[in-house]
Write a protein that holds these residues in place. Structure first.
Motif, PDB file in Angstrom:
ATOM      1  N   LEU A   1       0.834  -1.208   0.000  1.00  0.00           N
ATOM      2  CA  LEU A   1       0.000   0.000   0.000  1.00  0.00           C
ATOM      3  C   LEU A   1       0.867   1.256   0.000  1.00  0.00           C
ATOM      4  CD1 LEU A   1      -2.775   1.285   0.010  1.00  0.00           C
ATOM      5  CD2 LEU A   1      -2.836   1.012   2.500  1.00  0.00           C
ATOM      6  N   GLY A   2       1.945   1.254   0.785  1.00  0.00           N
ATOM      7  CA  GLY A   2       2.853   2.398   0.775  1.00  0.00           C
ATOM      8  C   GLY A   2       3.439   2.643  -0.607  1.00  0.00           C
ATOM      9  N   ALA A   3       3.807   1.552  -1.298  1.00  0.00           N
ATOM     10  CA  ALA A   3       4.354   1.688  -2.652  1.00  0.00           C
ATOM     11  C   ALA A   3       3.306   2.225  -3.616  1.00  0.00           C
ATOM     12  CB  ALA A   3       4.889   0.341  -3.135  1.00  0.00           C
ATOM     13  N   LEU A   4       2.067   1.738  -3.508  1.00  0.00           N
ATOM     14  CA  LEU A   4       1.008   2.225  -4.398  1.00  0.00           C
ATOM     15  C   LEU A   4       0.745   3.714  -4.192  1.00  0.00           C
ATOM     16  CD1 LEU A   4      -1.522  -0.751  -4.196  1.00  0.00           C
ATOM     17  CD2 LEU A   4      -0.108  -0.095  -6.155  1.00  0.00           C
ATOM     18  N   ILE A   5       0.728   4.141  -2.938  1.00  0.00           N
ATOM     19  CA  ILE A   5       0.495   5.559  -2.647  1.00  0.00           C
ATOM     20  C   ILE A   5       1.691   6.394  -3.105  1.00  0.00           C
ATOM     21  CG2 ILE A   5       0.276   7.247  -0.756  1.00  0.00           C
ATOM     22  CD1 ILE A   5      -1.405   5.072   0.723  1.00  0.00           C
ATOM     23  N   GLY A   6       2.891   5.912  -2.807  1.00  0.00           N
ATOM     24  CA  GLY A   6       4.098   6.667  -3.138  1.00  0.00           C
ATOM     25  C   GLY A   6       4.412   6.728  -4.620  1.00  0.00           C
ATOM     26  N   LEU A   7       4.011   5.701  -5.367  1.00  0.00           N
ATOM     27  CA  LEU A   7       4.345   5.647  -6.795  1.00  0.00           C
ATOM     28  C   LEU A   7       3.202   6.070  -7.710  1.00  0.00           C
ATOM     29  CD1 LEU A   7       6.367   2.301  -6.804  1.00  0.00           C
ATOM     30  CD2 LEU A   7       7.264   4.641  -6.872  1.00  0.00           C
ATOM     31  N   ALA A   8       2.070   6.445  -7.136  1.00  0.00           N
ATOM     32  CA  ALA A   8       0.933   6.885  -7.967  1.00  0.00           C
ATOM     33  C   ALA A   8       1.355   8.098  -8.806  1.00  0.00           C
ATOM     34  CB  ALA A   8      -0.257   7.237  -7.083  1.00  0.00           C
ATOM     35  N   PRO A   9       0.971   8.121 -10.073  1.00  0.00           N
ATOM     36  CA  PRO A   9       1.399   9.219 -10.948  1.00  0.00           C
ATOM     37  C   PRO A   9       0.623  10.518 -10.754  1.00  0.00           C
ATOM     38  CG  PRO A   9       0.054   7.656 -12.169  1.00  0.00           C
ATOM     39  CD  PRO A   9       0.241   7.083 -10.793  1.00  0.00           C
ATOM     40  N   ARG A  10      -0.435  10.478  -9.941  1.00  0.00           N
ATOM     41  CA  ARG A  10      -1.242  11.683  -9.687  1.00  0.00           C
ATOM     42  C   ARG A  10      -1.705  11.654  -8.241  1.00  0.00           C
ATOM     43  NH1 ARG A  10      -6.303  10.008  -9.239  1.00  0.00           N
ATOM     44  NH2 ARG A  10      -6.915   8.063 -10.247  1.00  0.00           N
ATOM     45  N   PRO A  11      -2.117  12.786  -7.704  1.00  0.00           N
ATOM     46  CA  PRO A  11      -2.641  12.794  -6.331  1.00  0.00           C
ATOM     47  C   PRO A  11      -3.902  11.946  -6.203  1.00  0.00           C
ATOM     48  CG  PRO A  11      -2.058  15.012  -7.017  1.00  0.00           C
ATOM     49  CD  PRO A  11      -1.982  14.141  -8.251  1.00  0.00           C
ATOM     50  N   LEU A  12      -3.907  11.065  -5.221  1.00  0.00           N
ATOM     51  CA  LEU A  12      -5.061  10.193  -4.972  1.00  0.00           C
ATOM     52  C   LEU A  12      -6.045  10.804  -3.982  1.00  0.00           C
ATOM     53  CD1 LEU A  12      -3.131   6.823  -4.543  1.00  0.00           C
ATOM     54  CD2 LEU A  12      -4.349   7.626  -6.581  1.00  0.00           C
ATOM     55  N   TYR A  13      -5.571  11.770  -3.215  1.00  0.00           N
ATOM     56  CA  TYR A  13      -6.365  12.326  -2.114  1.00  0.00           C
ATOM     57  C   TYR A  13      -6.486  13.839  -2.263  1.00  0.00           C
ATOM     58  CZ  TYR A  13      -5.067   7.748  -0.378  1.00  0.00           C
ATOM     59  OH  TYR A  13      -4.865   6.401  -0.257  1.00  0.00           O
ATOM     60  N   PRO A  14      -7.235  14.317  -3.271  1.00  0.00           N
ATOM     61  CA  PRO A  14      -7.328  15.762  -3.498  1.00  0.00           C
ATOM     62  C   PRO A  14      -7.892  16.529  -2.315  1.00  0.00           C
ATOM     63  CG  PRO A  14      -8.568  14.535  -5.179  1.00  0.00           C
ATOM     64  CD  PRO A  14      -7.967  13.539  -4.246  1.00  0.00           C
ATOM     65  N   ALA A  15      -8.703  15.887  -1.482  1.00  0.00           N
ATOM     66  CA  ALA A  15      -9.292  16.580  -0.332  1.00  0.00           C
ATOM     67  C   ALA A  15      -8.225  17.030   0.660  1.00  0.00           C
ATOM     68  CB  ALA A  15     -10.286  15.664   0.372  1.00  0.00           C
ATOM     69  N   MET A  16      -7.059  16.401   0.635  1.00  0.00           N
ATOM     70  CA  MET A  16      -5.997  16.759   1.576  1.00  0.00           C
ATOM     71  C   MET A  16      -4.949  17.664   0.950  1.00  0.00           C
ATOM     72  SD  MET A  16      -5.375  13.339   3.752  1.00  0.00           S
ATOM     73  CE  MET A  16      -4.586  14.323   5.014  1.00  0.00           C
ATOM     74  N   MET A  17      -5.063  17.945  -0.322  1.00  0.00           N
ATOM     75  CA  MET A  17      -3.988  18.631  -1.025  1.00  0.00           C
ATOM     76  C   MET A  17      -3.846  20.107  -0.664  1.00  0.00           C
ATOM     77  SD  MET A  17      -2.419  16.340  -2.526  1.00  0.00           S
ATOM     78  CE  MET A  17      -2.892  14.829  -1.757  1.00  0.00           C
ATOM     79  N   HIS A  18      -4.872  20.688  -0.052  1.00  0.00           N
ATOM     80  CA  HIS A  18      -4.746  22.097   0.346  1.00  0.00           C
ATOM     81  C   HIS A  18      -3.958  22.232   1.647  1.00  0.00           C
ATOM     82  CE1 HIS A  18      -8.182  20.675   2.666  1.00  0.00           C
ATOM     83  NE2 HIS A  18      -7.929  21.654   3.514  1.00  0.00           N
ATOM     84  N   GLN A  19      -3.620  21.120   2.273  1.00  0.00           N
ATOM     85  CA  GLN A  19      -2.948  21.155   3.570  1.00  0.00           C
ATOM     86  C   GLN A  19      -1.465  20.814   3.479  1.00  0.00           C
ATOM     87  OE1 GLN A  19      -4.997  18.186   5.812  1.00  0.00           O
ATOM     88  NE2 GLN A  19      -6.991  19.086   5.497  1.00  0.00           N
ATOM     89  N   THR A  20      -0.874  20.826   2.302  1.00  0.00           N
ATOM     90  CA  THR A  20       0.503  20.360   2.169  1.00  0.00           C
ATOM     91  C   THR A  20       1.470  21.249   2.947  1.00  0.00           C
ATOM     92  OG1 THR A  20       0.800  21.574   0.116  1.00  0.00           O
ATOM     93  CG2 THR A  20       0.135  19.262  -0.066  1.00  0.00           C
TER      94      THR A  20
END
Length: 196
Positions: free
Chosen positions: A134-153
């Motif tokens: 799961l860590g690899a899938l999240i880390g290697l995804a070519p686009r953001p998977l969780y747009p709801a959290m992207m304003h908090q970077t």
């Protein structure tokens, strides 16, 4: 000693809440602190007591069953739709963190039970593999998977970089905690065999 380990687990949970608002990476650190670091501390602290779920329900709280429960909990909360819902609802966020902790305590309690340690090695190694995947899938995804959290970077990271770093946190903390736990249990079993 057990009380001190239990207290450390509770302190780590508080530390997780402190970093949870620091983008996807902070949120993932809070997840990993709950499920992979605080949970084993709490399980050690309650092992053999009336609060130990493996002692109270030995036919249900078994290593492989609890490994599957943890897999379901961890993967479900990382579905983008559930992650988005929890990002916007404090009650769901608390439920998410509580379910991570509960799944972790159940698994670690099961593998620490005296008669279940051989099966516990397999359960912890299985958990290490699914956390790593799961860590690899999240880390290697070519686009953001969780747009709801992207304003908090935090720290000026781009949204995708924040997500990639969160995947690395899951790989390192989640994968390593269970892998090392499995090796530790295996070492204990081998020492017991050598003495017998």
């Amino acid at each position: 000693m057990r009380r001190a380990v239990f207290a450390l687990g509770v302190a780590l949970l508080a530390g997780g809440w402190a970093v949870a608002g620091l983008g996807m990476t902070g949120h993932m650190a809070a997840h990993m602190l709950a499920v992979a670091v605080a949970a084993p501390c709490i399980a050690v602290g309650i092992a053999g007591t009336r609060a130990d779920p493996a002692q109270r329900l030995p036919h249900i709280v078994t290593p492989l069953a609890m490994s599957v429960v943890e897999l379901g909990v961890v993967w479900s909360w990382h579905l983008p739709v559930l992650r988005a819902a929890a990002a916007h609802a404090p009650l769901l966020l608390a439920l998410e963190q509580a379910s991570f902790l509960a799944a972790g305590v159940l698994l670690w309690s099961a593998v620490l039970a005296p008669g279940a340690r051989a099966m516990g090695v397999g359960a912890l190694l299985l958990t290490s593999m699914h956390m790593t995947l799961l860590g690899a899938l999240i880390g290697l995804a070519p686009r953001p998977l969780y747009p709801a959290m992207m304003h908090q970077t935090p720290w000026g990271l781009a949204p995708l970089a924040d997500q990639q770093l969160s995947g690395v946190v899951m790989l390192l903390v989640g994968g390593a905690a269970y892998f090392l736990g499995g090796l530790g249990l295996l070492g204990t079993l081998l020492r017991q065999e050598a003495r017998a």
